[in-house]
Write a protein that holds these residues in place. Structure first.
Motif, PDB file in Angstrom:
ATOM      1  N   PHE A 123       0.817  -1.217   0.000  1.00  0.00           N
ATOM      2  CA  PHE A 123       0.000   0.000   0.000  1.00  0.00           C
ATOM      3  C   PHE A 123       0.853   1.270   0.000  1.00  0.00           C
ATOM      4  N   GLY A 124       1.959   1.228  -0.719  1.00  0.00           N
ATOM      5  CA  GLY A 124       2.768   2.429  -0.907  1.00  0.00           C
ATOM      6  C   GLY A 124       2.316   3.125  -2.179  1.00  0.00           C
ATOM      7  N   TRP A 125       1.213   3.833  -2.100  1.00  0.00           N
ATOM      8  CA  TRP A 125       0.493   4.300  -3.290  1.00  0.00           C
ATOM      9  C   TRP A 125       1.359   5.183  -4.186  1.00  0.00           C
ATOM     10  N   LYS A 126       1.905   6.246  -3.631  1.00  0.00           N
ATOM     11  CA  LYS A 126       2.690   7.176  -4.444  1.00  0.00           C
ATOM     12  C   LYS A 126       3.910   6.485  -5.037  1.00  0.00           C
ATOM     13  N   GLN A 127       4.626   5.712  -4.222  1.00  0.00           N
ATOM     14  CA  GLN A 127       5.812   5.028  -4.708  1.00  0.00           C
ATOM     15  C   GLN A 127       5.476   4.056  -5.836  1.00  0.00           C
ATOM     16  N   ALA A 128       4.350   3.351  -5.692  1.00  0.00           N
ATOM     17  CA  ALA A 128       3.942   2.397  -6.724  1.00  0.00           C
ATOM     18  C   ALA A 128       3.594   3.123  -8.023  1.00  0.00           C
ATOM     19  N   ARG A 129       2.856   4.216  -7.910  1.00  0.00           N
ATOM     20  CA  ARG A 129       2.476   4.958  -9.122  1.00  0.00           C
ATOM     21  C   ARG A 129       3.720   5.440  -9.878  1.00  0.00           C
ATOM     22  N   GLU A 130       4.721   5.889  -9.152  1.00  0.00           N
ATOM     23  CA  GLU A 130       5.947   6.348  -9.802  1.00  0.00           C
ATOM     24  C   GLU A 130       6.572   5.240 -10.637  1.00  0.00           C
ATOM     25  N   GLN A 131       6.550   4.027 -10.121  1.00  0.00           N
ATOM     26  CA  GLN A 131       7.120   2.898 -10.860  1.00  0.00           C
ATOM     27  C   GLN A 131       6.281   2.537 -12.083  1.00  0.00           C
ATOM     28  N   PHE A 132       4.969   2.539 -11.938  1.00  0.00           N
ATOM     29  CA  PHE A 132       4.108   2.240 -13.085  1.00  0.00           C
ATOM     30  C   PHE A 132       4.230   3.325 -14.157  1.00  0.00           C
ATOM     31  N   HIS A 133       4.354   4.582 -13.728  1.00  0.00           N
ATOM     32  CA  HIS A 133       4.551   5.668 -14.685  1.00  0.00           C
ATOM     33  C   HIS A 133       5.871   5.483 -15.439  1.00  0.00           C
ATOM     34  N   ALA A 134       6.908   5.076 -14.730  1.00  0.00           N
ATOM     35  CA  ALA A 134       8.203   4.858 -15.379  1.00  0.00           C
ATOM     36  C   ALA A 134       8.101   3.731 -16.398  1.00  0.00           C
ATOM     37  N   ALA A 135       7.363   2.675 -16.061  1.00  0.00           N
ATOM     38  CA  ALA A 135       7.169   1.572 -17.018  1.00  0.00           C
ATOM     39  C   ALA A 135       6.408   2.049 -18.241  1.00  0.00           C
ATOM     40  N   GLN A 136       5.396   2.880 -18.040  1.00  0.00           N
ATOM     41  CA  GLN A 136       4.608   3.401 -19.153  1.00  0.00           C
ATOM     42  C   GLN A 136       5.445   4.314 -20.043  1.00  0.00           C
ATOM     43  N   ALA A 137       6.344   5.078 -19.430  1.00  0.00           N
ATOM     44  CA  ALA A 137       7.198   5.970 -20.219  1.00  0.00           C
ATOM     45  C   ALA A 137       8.105   5.180 -21.163  1.00  0.00           C
ATOM     46  N   ILE A 138       8.528   4.019 -20.730  1.00  0.00           N
ATOM     47  CA  ILE A 138       9.381   3.166 -21.565  1.00  0.00           C
ATOM     48  C   ILE A 138       8.558   2.403 -22.595  1.00  0.00           C
ATOM     49  N   LEU A 197      -4.815   0.549  -9.565  1.00  0.00           N
ATOM     50  CA  LEU A 197      -5.000   0.023  -8.209  1.00  0.00           C
ATOM     51  C   LEU A 197      -4.227   0.826  -7.161  1.00  0.00           C
ATOM     52  N   ALA A 198      -3.522   1.872  -7.600  1.00  0.00           N
ATOM     53  CA  ALA A 198      -2.623   2.594  -6.698  1.00  0.00           C
ATOM     54  C   ALA A 198      -3.153   3.966  -6.302  1.00  0.00           C
ATOM     55  N   THR A 204     -14.704   1.524   2.854  1.00  0.00           N
ATOM     56  CA  THR A 204     -16.049   1.123   2.431  1.00  0.00           C
ATOM     57  C   THR A 204     -16.447   1.708   1.096  1.00  0.00           C
ATOM     58  N   ARG A 205     -15.722   2.729   0.645  1.00  0.00           N
ATOM     59  CA  ARG A 205     -15.961   3.292  -0.680  1.00  0.00           C
ATOM     60  C   ARG A 205     -14.610   3.622  -1.323  1.00  0.00           C
ATOM     61  N   MET A 206     -14.553   3.507  -2.650  1.00  0.00           N
ATOM     62  CA  MET A 206     -13.340   3.868  -3.370  1.00  0.00           C
ATOM     63  C   MET A 206     -13.706   4.789  -4.524  1.00  0.00           C
ATOM     64  N   ASP A 207     -12.927   5.842  -4.699  1.00  0.00           N
ATOM     65  CA  ASP A 207     -13.181   6.817  -5.757  1.00  0.00           C
ATOM     66  C   ASP A 207     -12.644   6.265  -7.078  1.00  0.00           C
ATOM     67  N   PRO A 208     -13.507   6.055  -8.087  1.00  0.00           N
ATOM     68  CA  PRO A 208     -13.042   5.455  -9.340  1.00  0.00           C
ATOM     69  C   PRO A 208     -12.465   6.445 -10.343  1.00  0.00           C
ATOM     70  N   ASP A 209     -12.510   7.741 -10.060  1.00  0.00           N
ATOM     71  CA  ASP A 209     -12.165   8.736 -11.079  1.00  0.00           C
ATOM     72  C   ASP A 209     -10.725   8.604 -11.556  1.00  0.00           C
ATOM     73  N   GLU A 210      -9.759   8.636 -10.644  1.00  0.00           N
ATOM     74  CA  GLU A 210      -8.357   8.553 -11.050  1.00  0.00           C
ATOM     75  C   GLU A 210      -8.012   7.192 -11.663  1.00  0.00           C
ATOM     76  N   PRO A 211      -8.509   6.075 -11.113  1.00  0.00           N
ATOM     77  CA  PRO A 211      -8.270   4.797 -11.791  1.00  0.00           C
ATOM     78  C   PRO A 211      -8.827   4.779 -13.217  1.00  0.00           C
ATOM     79  N   ARG A 212     -10.006   5.353 -13.430  1.00  0.00           N
ATOM     80  CA  ARG A 212     -10.575   5.380 -14.780  1.00  0.00           C
ATOM     81  C   ARG A 212      -9.703   6.216 -15.712  1.00  0.00           C
ATOM     82  N   GLU A 213      -9.202   7.343 -15.200  1.00  0.00           N
ATOM     83  CA  GLU A 213      -8.329   8.185 -16.025  1.00  0.00           C
ATOM     84  C   GLU A 213      -7.061   7.440 -16.413  1.00  0.00           C
ATOM     85  N   ALA A 214      -6.511   6.665 -15.477  1.00  0.00           N
ATOM     86  CA  ALA A 214      -5.316   5.883 -15.786  1.00  0.00           C
ATOM     87  C   ALA A 214      -5.597   4.877 -16.893  1.00  0.00           C
TER      88      ALA A 214
END
Length: 539
Positions: A62-77, A90-91, A98-108
């Motif tokens: 659950f290291g959200w920011k750190q995980a996103r940075e890695q996925f972004h780096a993979a996408q850049a390559i 998922l990050a 009890t609730r999760m905001d789908p907006d940013e995941p959908r944008e990804a």
């Protein structure tokens, strides 16, 4: 098949982090030292796959920011690497709310393709398509509850198709935990299933971050917590680069009353959160760990450290971060601002350093409970009535606010000599709490219901019934010194000197080396008086 090790990180990969257009900022490089070991083959290769693997390993903690940075780096390559967008989706959300905001995941996901069909088509293998199909359900249309259950069912199908795949199994286990929270299922059927799966992975790979993490969540329960103790000991060492991984073992340590470990692990988690924080970042990991750290320090009698946690939180509110010129925004300070009254109220209740204040509009319910308890213990009937009235106005007849209303109301009736009415209200509070999920983490309300009920019963001369309440409190929240102290007093009132000395001895041992703690001299005195086995057994 590619394998990610926390200790293997090449110079070429480190350079790629700096050069990739969405790579990690320099201040966060320290996070890449240790994140665990996973095996997660995909259709990608090379540096894109390495970034993906590290992102998934951090995601498991659950290291959200750190995980996103890695996925972004993979996408850049590799801009068409479908699984990198899957991971990013998922990050953004804690899966156990009890609730999760789908907006940013959908944008990804939309950056991968505009439609689900287009996105699924970019996944080259059936296995990868299965992962994408599952998150399309999770972040699709409809109510969160239905999406969470649908996602869990999709992951169950994928697990059935690939029963030996540890990553599918791990994310299936997490989906079971998520569906449990989304549906508010109190049967623990999905939790036990998730824990069984996670333990199987952990036995095969003792350094898998998700396996240890999800084992802890699955068995975060007063009865089942022993099943996760080994995972708790292991998790912080598996992924020490992630703050949440250092905090998470304390979910199980609290269930065992291991207060030194609760304090130490949350201090460590706070330190990592502070090290990785940059102005503008959320403060959630730091606030969560200082919240739990303070609770542990209060139980172990380290009131100076408990006050330090309050000071740290107050500084975060003042600066919108860890320092002047911090976040300057709601993301930084709002949660800290909401948490500060809780920590202050908990300090008053646990230390019994009673503080009666005027009831003000918009006070947090924890503040009102602390005022009510303080008023009852100092004989301030006016303040006691005011706290009860304010809680009554907040209560909707259910939930924790209702429980606190019943607690303060019961104290008011005790003060007025209405013992039967006080018992009636505490019975209501107990029934309400016992219909909820079992305790996880620090006491909620800040004065545990069974503990307060035991104290009220003692005051009403009902020591035998008080023993039962204190024992129940300790079954629900092991090792709480205030419940142990109440149990000792109840046994002493009944003439059960040996049992009283045993409970008093635990309090004295827990608070050894401390001074000025309410009840400590009493515990020491009783133990000294009955040293050598004197007194009756009180059967």
């Amino acid at each position: 098949m590619q394998r990610l090790s926390a200790t293997l990180w090449s110079a070429a990969t480190a350079a790629a982090l700096i050069l990739a257009s969405m790579a990690t900022p320099p201040a966060a490089h320290a996070q890449f030292d240790d994140v665990g070991v996973i095996t997660f083959p995909t259709s990608a290769t090379g540096e894109a796959q390495e970034h993906f693997l590290r992102g998934v390993a951090i995601l498991h903690s659950f290291g959200w920011k750190q995980a996103r940075e890695q996925f972004h780096a993979a996408q850049a390559i590799d801009p068409d690497f479908a699984m990198a967008y899957w991971g990013e989706s998922l990050a953004y959300n804690h899966p156990l709310v009890t609730r999760m905001d789908p907006d940013e995941p959908r944008e990804a996901l939309e950056r991968l393709g505009k439609t689900p069909e287009e996105r699924i088509a970019k996944a080259p293998t059936e296995r990868e398509k299965g992962f994408i199909r599952a998150v399309e359900i999770l972040w699709g249309e409809g109510e969160h509850r239905d999406r969470a259950v649908g996602y869990m069912e999709a992951m169950a199908d994928l697990h059935e198709a690939y029963p030996d795949d540890h990553e599918i199994a791990a994310f299936y286990a997490l989906s079971l935990l998520s569906a449990t929270r989304a549906t508010r299922d109190l049967t623990d059927r999905w939790n036990v299933r998730a824990g069984t799966i996670a333990l199987k992975i952990l036995n095969a790979n003792p350094v898998h971050p998700g396996a240890a993490h999800y084992t802890i969540h699955a068995f975060d329960h007063p009865i089942m917590a022993p099943l996760a103790l080994d995972a708790a000991y292991a998790f912080a060492d598996i992924a020490p680069a992630v703050s949440h991984a250092r905090h998470m073992p304390t979910h199980i340590f609290i269930q065992h009353g291991m207060w030194d470990l609760v304090s130490g692990h949350n201090q460590s988690a706070y330190d990592v959160a502070r090290e990785l924080w940059e102005p503008g970042d959320p403060l959630g990991d730091a606030i969560h760990s200082l919240d739990w750290g303070q609770y542990g320090d209060l139980q172990r009698g380290d009131y100076a450290k408990a006050r330090l946690w309050i000071e740290r939180l107050a500084a975060m509110v003042e600066h919108d971060g860890f320092e002047a010129g911090g976040a300057r925004g709601e993301a930084g300070s709002d949660r800290a601002r909401r948490s500060l009254p809780l920590l202050k109220s908990r300090y008053i209740v646990e230390t019994e350093e009673w503080e009666v204040r005027p009831v003000e509009e918009d006070m947090r319910t924890s503040e009102l409970l602390a005022i009510g308890l303080s008023a009852a213990r100092t004989g301030d009937m006016e303040a006691l009535a005011a706290a009860g009235k304010a809680l009554a106005e907040e209560s909707e007849g259910e939930g924790y606010t209702h429980v606190m209303h019943m607690q303060v109301g019961a104290l008011h009736h005790v003060a007025m000599g209405h013992g039967d009415k006080a018992i009636e209200m505490m019975d209501d509070a107990v029934a309400t709490v016992e219909a909820m999920s079992p305790p996880r983490g620090s006491a909620n309300p800040v004065k545990p219901v069974h503990e307060l009920y035991g104290e009220i019963l003692l005051e009403l001369g009902k020591a035998e019934e008080a023993v039962e309440m204190f024992e129940t409190s300790l079954l629900r929240m092991a090792g709480r010194p205030r419940s142990l102290l109440g149990l000792a007093r109840a046994h002493a009132a009944l003439g059960n000197d040996m049992l009283a000395a045993e409970a008093y001895g635990k309090v004295a041992a827990l608070w050894e080396g401390r001074e000025g703690i309410s009840g400590l001299d009493e515990a020491r005195g009783f133990v000294e008086e009955h040293a050598g086995g004197g007194g009756s057994s009180g059967n």
